[in-house]
Design an enzyme around this catalytic site. Sequence first.
Site: not given
Length: 440
Positions: A272, A301, A325, A368, A395
């Site tokens: 992040q 993710y 992932e 995410d 995001c």
Amino acid sequence: MIADAERVPSGPALGDRLLTLTVGPPAAGGTFVARHEGRVVFVRGTAPGETVTARLLDDPREKADARFWRAEALDVLEAGVDRVPTVWEEAGVDGVGGAEWAHIALPAQRRIASEVMQELLRRAGVTSFPIEQVQVEPAPHDVDGLAWRTRVRYAVDAEGRIGMRGWRSHEVRPVGEDPLSAQAVRELRLGEWTAPEGTEAIDAVAPSTGPASVVLIGRDLDPASVQIPESWGDADVAVRNARGTVMLRGEGTVHERVGERMFTVSATGFWQSHRRAAELLSDVVRTALGVPEGGSAWDLYGGVGLFSAVAAEQVGPEGTVVSVEGNRRASQLAAENLEDLPQVSTATADVTDWVTARRGGVDTVVLDPPRTGAGVELMGLLATAVRQRIVYVSCEPATLARDLAAIEKKGWRLADLRAFDLFPHTHHIESVAVLERATS
Ligand SMILES: C[S@@+](CC[C@H](N)C(=O)[O-])C[C@H]1O[C@@H](n2cnc3c(N)ncnc32)[C@H](O)[C@@H]1O
């Protein structure tokens, strides 16, 4: 001012196409809506209520039938109440991209971002939550929205000058004080250095602990041509070229602390970007997830395991957490970062493929995804597989809104939605949505 499209001169000189525009409400992508003879014009570099001279970016002859044109403000004829002196002289129209709201007061940026987010949710058809309650919150202790960016990609021109690209431009422009970058990135003083031949980009990272990292990227870049300047102090340095990555100093990883836990992250891997984001989002996910002790969770993710650590705390040693992932290196680091938590396992896979192949369900999911979002197919799979709660960290509000609307149709409801200003002076928004079964 252009009276009509016919009077606009033809030719490639976009700068000739000047309009006087009165600017209205915000639109997606950091732009604002104006109208010219009934046609919508999306304008960047302005603020609500302003009158500006704007340069048209579309050729009105070629786009005579288009529903909208795009423009950028060159001169402010009448400033809006939200305009302030820019926090970054080198940003904006004809400057570097990535700080498109640097001329707007911080509280106004958040108000505008809230309006944009609400409109995206409304348009997507999200109905199970009072949308007007969605308000973008500042990161804790953030007073000026500066020095937050811990991951910065610089561009390098043919002469080795280091800067950033303009908005939708290939031109490399100087960054000056670079006020959005974290202190440790600014201290590298990359703008004063000349990169060796073959350097195309530079990734600079300021982790929460330990030395900074500089990765020079260029297909034909020769590691032997790099002379590390004094201003880089004890920063780790690597070269990534067509043959792979060569470490000049350090291990190619950085170290991030969140609460009591340390995470190792690849120097060019995802973490992040806002210096307070990992801690803040972990706290919000912890409150939202509520997975029972002994229960099960998927962290989709999952990166290097940030939210798996949170889920693992909640399920305890009797529970199970799977971090999924796609990036092999990140997945490997997740396994190492969480090796003290035997309830966590990792899977290196495409998330949709992995969930599709999975037999049996799960109590809760945190996901995410990147800006493209989870997608309607994955939301459909989760609607069936998840028993209790889905926490969606996003995001990109446009893809979040699409995905929320999709899962609402499958019998889920939006129980909470918080939005955070984790990209101050830009139009980007981070948010966390909590979904529950509509019947629960
Ligand atoms: C926004 S990051 C989130 C990482 C992590 N949750 C964190 O906060 O540090 C998105 C992650 O998804 C991974 N990713 C992107 N597309 C994927 C896919 N289709 N399947 C699996 N992982 C994917 C990326 O490699 C990246 O690590």
